[in-house]
Design an enzyme around this catalytic site. Structure first.
Site, mmCIF file in Angstrom:
data_model
loop_
_atom_site.group_PDB
_atom_site.id
_atom_site.type_symbol
_atom_site.label_atom_id
_atom_site.label_comp_id
_atom_site.label_asym_id
_atom_site.label_seq_id
_atom_site.Cartn_x
_atom_site.Cartn_y
_atom_site.Cartn_z
ATOM 1 N N LYS A 101 -5.042 -6.280 3.615
ATOM 2 C CA LYS A 101 -5.318 -4.618 3.499
ATOM 3 C C LYS A 101 -6.336 -4.353 4.259
ATOM 4 O O LYS A 101 -7.620 -5.050 4.286
ATOM 5 C CB LYS A 101 -5.138 -4.163 2.095
ATOM 6 C CG LYS A 101 -4.965 -2.839 1.795
ATOM 7 C CD LYS A 101 -4.945 -2.525 0.406
ATOM 8 C CE LYS A 101 -4.914 -0.889 0.057
ATOM 9 N NZ LYS A 101 -4.931 -0.687 -1.388
ATOM 10 N N SER B 224 -0.944 2.094 -2.751
ATOM 11 C CA SER B 224 -1.654 2.336 -1.308
ATOM 12 C C SER B 224 -1.356 1.133 -0.452
ATOM 13 O O SER B 224 -1.702 1.088 0.696
ATOM 14 C CB SER B 224 -2.917 2.680 -1.490
ATOM 15 O OG SER B 224 -3.771 1.722 -2.074
ATOM 16 N N SER C 156 -1.110 0.153 -6.885
ATOM 17 C CA SER C 156 -1.059 0.191 -5.398
ATOM 18 C C SER C 156 -0.669 -1.231 -4.977
ATOM 19 O O SER C 156 -0.453 -1.235 -3.758
ATOM 20 C CB SER C 156 -2.527 0.674 -4.879
ATOM 21 O OG SER C 156 -2.653 1.889 -4.891
#
Lengths: 95, 484
Positions: B78, B153, B177
């Site tokens: 990420k 997310s 997330s």
């Protein structure tokens, strides 16, 4: 819960944000709805309950005070929007 | 089997047996990224040159006889993880040109094992979102249905695993997330216990809730990744100094006699019928495998979302105060210092980030601090106590990950409160600081993946991995491939 545009402007000032008139209107409505929703916490009796700031039961975390190399000046300044020598440049603070 | 379909353990066996080189594997995945990226949008930055150089180095390492489980395995992470010399945006315009001077510990650990970095993955801006729609770099699409959100997310972290663009990835989980996108994209995602994995070099959203974890094709891979990243880090004083178990070794112990709790507050009327069906089938599977079910209660569940949106936004408003245009990040043209702070932040942050900073600032502001922030911290104590009490009777808990399968892009974007409520089953785990995993447990009538959540005791990752592995061995949900 009613959040006015004046409330939004006050909070935006505290948060160092500048909002457009459209954003102020939008946020007033949305913050009102969100803060209205969180009002439900008031249903709970929390008299005498200790607040939790952190999920892991630990006190202080100590280590030996030993000097180690840091990332150094060049790396620290590499992302500076504006620099002069070994300093970050910012607009005048005092006229 | 084609290279891009391989798990970590399968690819490791092929690398070790010299059937495949890391350069071949890396090339195959880079080609796959190029082919499907226009439809999926999992990446913010792809790093082909560095990836191939790292793959070559890994091949040398393997030739010299050093082939650890992650040596030569192409991964992606990420864009919230700092990577020295590689742009790190956190999904935000304010960090559009930010090149970190150091790397996150969790990524360094993988790199030191010889893992290959393919690139940095798309996410909601500053990890604030449940759909990836708040990214400043375009919305990632769900590989099972590109009109749907991948979850957030860590949407890019889940979508890239499902779309076969990376063998495995790292994400972060503050309120769901990792687990919610894993559920929506049909992969395995684990949020470790707070303190299990170092947060050093992870861009902070809500520091008392953020935790790093893996997203993978199967549970065995999840155990491999967790073992590699877990452990105490002197650079993160909130990382806990307890030994890291050999998670892979205990996977096969089964669930015979395991006590699984079903929190009644999680099986509500509003649950999507397809999700309910998948949960019922999962319970049947576990019964067949010899697990015992116990109905339990987490009475304060209904207050978790409200508690979270005060604590997380308050911490965010403080953490994001550092983006002021002085030392790094976007700096606006301005008259004077205060104007520079305000303009830089207003130009650099997107709408959802501004909204959360505003709510957090309000909750911390004079006159409201006790009524909102301290009240939420007290309710957090009640929620934590619910888990402590319930775990006295059970080994793990089984719940849905999300109340519905992936929703349509645009469906909830104008109603933040509805978006926040999609994390209703994942948020309590972050508030309690314990661990949980999402794993594939079925599909909706429309063909979208549905995830099952296993919640463990603090530092009980072994139990949920073991239970997850047993389920996976008995089902075939994790084998299905997205159509993209």
């Amino acid at each position: 819960m009613k959040i006015t545009v004046a409330d939004v402007e006050h909070v935006a000032r505290l948060a160092r944000l500048e909002l457009t008139p459209g954003e102020k209107e939008l946020f007033a409505g949305q913050m009102g709805a969100i803060l209205g929703y969180v009002e439900k916490l008031k249903e709970l009796d929390t008299e005498g309950i200790v607040p939790t700031s952190h999920a892991v039961p630990m006190e202080n975390s100590f280590r030996e005070d030993i000097a180690r190399p840091s990332i150094g000046l060049e790396k620290a300044l590499a992302n500076a929007p504006s620099r002069a020598g070994s300093f970050f440049v910012v607009p005048n603070v005092i006229e | 089997m084609t290279i891009i379909d391989m798990t970590i353990h399968e690819l490791h066996a092929a690398l070790k047996g010299k059937q495949i080189s890391s350069v071949e594997a890396t090339t195959a995945l880079l080609e796959r990224i190029t082919a499907v990226e226009p439809q999926v949008g999992s990446f913010i930055t792809v790093t082909p040159e560095q990836a191939l150089a790292a793959a070559k180095a890994a091949d040398h390492r393997i030739a010299s006889g050093d082939c650890q489980l992650l040596t030569g395995i192409p991964l992606a992470i990420k864009d919230i993880f700092l990577t020295e010399g590689i742009r790190t945006t956190c999904g935000s315009r304010i960090l559009e040109n930010f090149i970190p001077p150091y790397s996150a510990t969790s990524w360094e650990k993988l790199r030191d094992c010889g893992a290959v970095l393919l690139g940095k993955l798309n996410q909601d801006e500053f990890a604030m979102g449940s759909s990836n729609e708040s990214s400043a770099y375009g919305t990632t699409r769900n590989p099972w249905d590109t009109t749907c959100i991948p979850g957030g997310s860590s949407g890019g972290s889940a979508a890239s695993v499902a779309a076969r663009q990376a063998v495995a990835t790292l994400g972060t989980d503050t309120g769901g997330s990792i687990r919610q996108p894993a559920s929506h994209c049909g992969c395995v995602g684990l949020k470790p216990t707070y303190g299990r994995v170092s947060r050093y070099g992870v861009i902070a959203y809500a520091s008392s809730l953020d935790q790093v974890g893996p997203l993978t094709r199967d549970v065995a891979d999840c155990a491999i990744m967790l073992e590699a990243i877990a452990g105490h880090d002197p650079k993160d004083s909130t990382s806990v100094d307890t030994p890291v178990p050999n998670y892979s070794a205990s996977l096969t112990q089964g669930v015979k006699g395991m006590k699984i709790g079903l929190p009644k507050e999680y099986f509500i009327d509003g649950l999507d019928p397809d999700v309910q069906k998948a949960m019922d089938a999962a319970i049947d599977t576990y019964r067949r495998l010899g697990a015992e079910f116990v109905e339990i209660s987490l009475p304060n569940t209904d207050y978790a979302v409200a508690t979270y949106y005060l604590i997380a936004t308050a911490e965010a408003s403080s953490n994001l105060a550092r983006y002021d245009g002085v030392r790094f990040g976007h700096r606006a043209e301005a008259d004077g210092l205060l104007d520079m702070y305000t303009k830089s932040r207003s130009e650099g942050f997107g709408s959802e980030v501004k909204r959360r900073i505003m709510i957090g600032t309000y909750a911390l502001s004079s006159g409201y601090y006790d009524a909102y922030y301290v009240k939420a911290q007290k309710v957090r104590t009640l929620i934590m106590n619910d888990f402590v009490k319930a775990f006295a009777d059970v080994d793990v808990m089984l719940t849905p990950v999300a109340p519905t399968p992936a929703f349509k892009i645009g469906e909830k974007i104008n109603d933040p409160l509805q978006m926040y409520l999609s994390d209703i089953f994942t948020i309590p785990v972050n508030l309690a600081g314990t661990c949980a995993m999402s794993l594939p447990a079925g599909f909706s009538a429309a063909g979208l993946p549905i995830g099952l959540q296993l919640i463990g005791k603090p530092f009980g990752e072994e139990s949920i991995l073991r239970a997850g592995y047993a389920f996976e061995q008995a089902t075939e949900w994790h084998i299905r491939k997205a159509t993209i």
